[in-house]
Design an enzyme around this catalytic site. Structure first.
Site, PDB file in Angstrom:
ATOM      1  N   LYS A 191       0.857  -1.191   0.000  1.00 33.30           N
ATOM      2  CA  LYS A 191       0.000   0.000   0.000  1.00 33.30           C
ATOM      3  C   LYS A 191       0.886   1.231   0.000  1.00 33.30           C
ATOM      4  CE  LYS A 191      -1.779   2.739   3.019  1.00 33.30           C
ATOM      5  NZ  LYS A 191      -1.793   4.030   2.270  1.00 33.30           N
ATOM      6  N   GLU A 267       9.934   0.935  10.853  1.00 34.30           N
ATOM      7  CA  GLU A 267      10.916   2.026  10.808  1.00 34.30           C
ATOM      8  C   GLU A 267      10.122   3.299  11.013  1.00 34.30           C
ATOM      9  OE1 GLU A 267      12.517   5.179   9.866  1.00 34.30           O
ATOM     10  OE2 GLU A 267      12.666   4.503   7.782  1.00 34.30           O
ATOM     11  N   CYS A 301      12.999  10.963   8.224  1.00 37.84           N
ATOM     12  CA  CYS A 301      12.886  10.402   9.572  1.00 37.84           C
ATOM     13  C   CYS A 301      14.173  10.546  10.369  1.00 37.84           C
ATOM     14  CB  CYS A 301      12.470   8.934   9.491  1.00 37.84           C
ATOM     15  SG  CYS A 301      13.525   7.943   8.415  1.00 37.84           S
ATOM     16  N   GLU A 398       8.585  15.359  16.536  1.00 31.20           N
ATOM     17  CA  GLU A 398       9.066  15.299  15.159  1.00 31.20           C
ATOM     18  C   GLU A 398       8.257  16.259  14.291  1.00 31.20           C
ATOM     19  OE1 GLU A 398      10.489  11.791  12.151  1.00 31.20           O
ATOM     20  OE2 GLU A 398       8.493  11.558  13.029  1.00 31.20           O
TER      21      GLU A 398
END
Length: 500
Positions: A191, A267, A301, A398
């Protein structure tokens, strides 16, 4: 800078959006529901294409095709050499279509064209070739057992796997999930992120052209709560891999546990510290910090989003860092001189601006940037905050955008505690001329990757993944392939052996 209009783009690209349907069992098909969703040009916010919207019913259809391909088809029964040969052909096809793939990636994602082509695509092709090279070299061990028995271990594919990939590196993340899984002999349902589905569908066409049998790879664009949740919670998917936020990673892991207890590779997010020691070459340190944070519009990231600078050089560092950020060229990502394109979509754009307002409200010093660029598209100025404190929101959460937070530190003992005082542990870095300091900090950081005097350096031979809430498992190289395999022990008796 004036943002581009919908007519702007590469001169005469000669490319168009070819694939907008689901890819299931070797064919491009409409969603069972008939629904579609729009994917947008982040330069303008205008529609690029309407894409078939997959949901649980389409995932079920893909799983049935993938299961049949695994249980009855040739793919897991091919030799490793043959699987590798087909994947090498896939890599060659990507190389032959690099210009078109890079164009689609920039069109859908907004990253500069030269980054899409020479960073993401080049790295992705290397990833596929590295995985293909391992295909005929995966082996177990033999064991000398206590008694008249012989033991051996063998690696076997899981079966049907699932992959849910993010929007910040669509091509690279697709390949990091698909290549290891296929090398291992699995079948897979992918996906792609709903913001950036176009290159995943193009890559599916190339996989078929390379000779991968029908049903082995299936691509189901759609939304997380529907298509993504169906993959994570499906009883007949044996392993799932996800790259994205820690928040969604929790949901994936929960769904995997509540269904068939499928193993997961996650991750996830990061808030990575970059430490600039007082003995560092200041110009080099500024260059490293600039790349660490602003690469890919800050949508990375591993971004070095907490810059810890030793107080004796803090003022000099900040001055040079601001000067460099102000020179960064923001604009149409198809133009050669542009270093920073738009953020991926309106949601991310607004989220970043909210973090900037939070930094101001909590007392951080806005040194440069902080504003949208133009009145169309999702462009934001390179932004730097000084005098940031550890408890500020911009230092804890973040941001995933072009917002640098600069913090002072005095001693290394203090620094280590502060750098590790985060729920994340994806990456860290140090800039210093002292090898003892470098080694001490590299061992002290609770992070999966540590860079010394560099940043954003990755390689197919190195394992990649996080500590703490930055994830579970490792990708890249042999580690990434074995993560898509199960380890079996086989024991046989030894009859009349002349020795044990």
């Amino acid at each position: 800078m004036a943002p581009p209009s919908s007519k702007d783009g590469p001169a005469n690209p000669g490319f168009s959006v070819k694939y907008t349907k689901l890819f299931i069992n070797g064919e491009f098909v409409d969603a069972i529901s008939g629904k579609t969703f729009e994917t947008l040009d982040p330069r303008t916010g205008e529609t690029l294409a309407s894409v078939a919207e997959g949901d649980a019913a389409d995932v079920e259809k893909a799983v049935v095709a993938a299961r049949k391909a695994f249980e009855e088809g040739p793919w897991p029964r091919l030799s490793g050499y043959e699987r590798g040969r087909i994947l090498f052909k896939f890599a060659d096809l990507m190389e032959q279509n690099m210009d078109e793939l890079a164009y689609l990636e920039t069109l859908d994602n907004g990253k500069p064209l030269f980054v899409a082509k020479y960073a993401d695509l080049v790295s992705g092709i290397k990833c596929v070739r590295a995985a293909a090279g391992w295909a005929d070299k995966i082996s177990g061990q033999t064991f000398k057992m206590d008694g008249p028995y012989q033991g051996m271990s063998v690696y076997e594919p899981y079966g049907v796997t699932g992959a849910i990939i993010p929007w910040n590196f669509p091509i690279l993340m697709f390949l990091l999930k698909v290549a290891p899984s296929l090398v291992a002999g699995n079948t897979i349902i992918v996906k792609p992120a709903e913001q950036t589905p176009l290159t995943a569908l193009y890559l599916a066409a190339l996989v078929k052209q390379a000779g991968v049998p029908d049903g082995v790879l299936n691509v189901v664009p759609g939304f997380g709560p529907t298509a993504g949740a169906a993959i994570a919670g499906h009883m007949d998917i044996n392993k799932v891999s996800f790259t994205g936020s820690t928040e969604v990673g929790r949901l994936i892991m929960e769904a995997a546990a509540k269904s068939n207890l499928k193993p997961v590779t996650l991750e996830l997010g990061g808030k990575s510290p970059l430490v600039i020691c007082e003995d560092a070459d200041l110009d080099a340190a500024v260059d490293i910090a600039n790349v660490a944070l602003f690469f890919n519009m800050g949508q990375c990231c591993t971004a070095g989003s907490r810059i810890f600078v030793q107080e004796s050089i803090y003022d000099a560092f900040v001055k040079k860092a601001v000067e460099k950020a102000k020179k960064r060229v923001v604009g149409d990502p198809f133009k050669a001189e542009v270093e920073q394109g738009p953020q991926v979509d309106e949601t991310q754009f607004k989220k970043i601006l909210e973090y900037i307002e939070s930094g101001k409200a909590e007392g951080a010093q806005l040194l440069t940037g902080g504003n949208p660029v133009g009145n169309k598209g999702y462009f934001i100025e390179p932004t730097i905050f000084g005098d940031v404190k550890d408890d500020m929101k911009i230092a804890r959460e973040e941001i995933f955008g072009p917002v640098m937070s600069v913090l002072k530190f005095k001693t290394l003992d203090e620094l280590v505690k502060r750098a590790n005082n985060t729920m994340y542990g994806l990456a860290a870095a140090v800039v210093t001329k002292d090898i003892d300091v470098a080694n001490r900090l590299a061992r002290s950081f609770r992070a999966g990757t540590v860079w010394i005097n560099c940043y954003h350096v990755y390689d197919q031979s190195l394992p990649f993944g996080g500590y703490k809430m930055s994830g579970i498992g490792r990708e890249y190289g042999l580690h990434g392939i074995l993560a898509h395999m199960q380890l079996k022990a086989i024991i046989t008796p030894l009859k009349d052996s002349p020795w044990l």
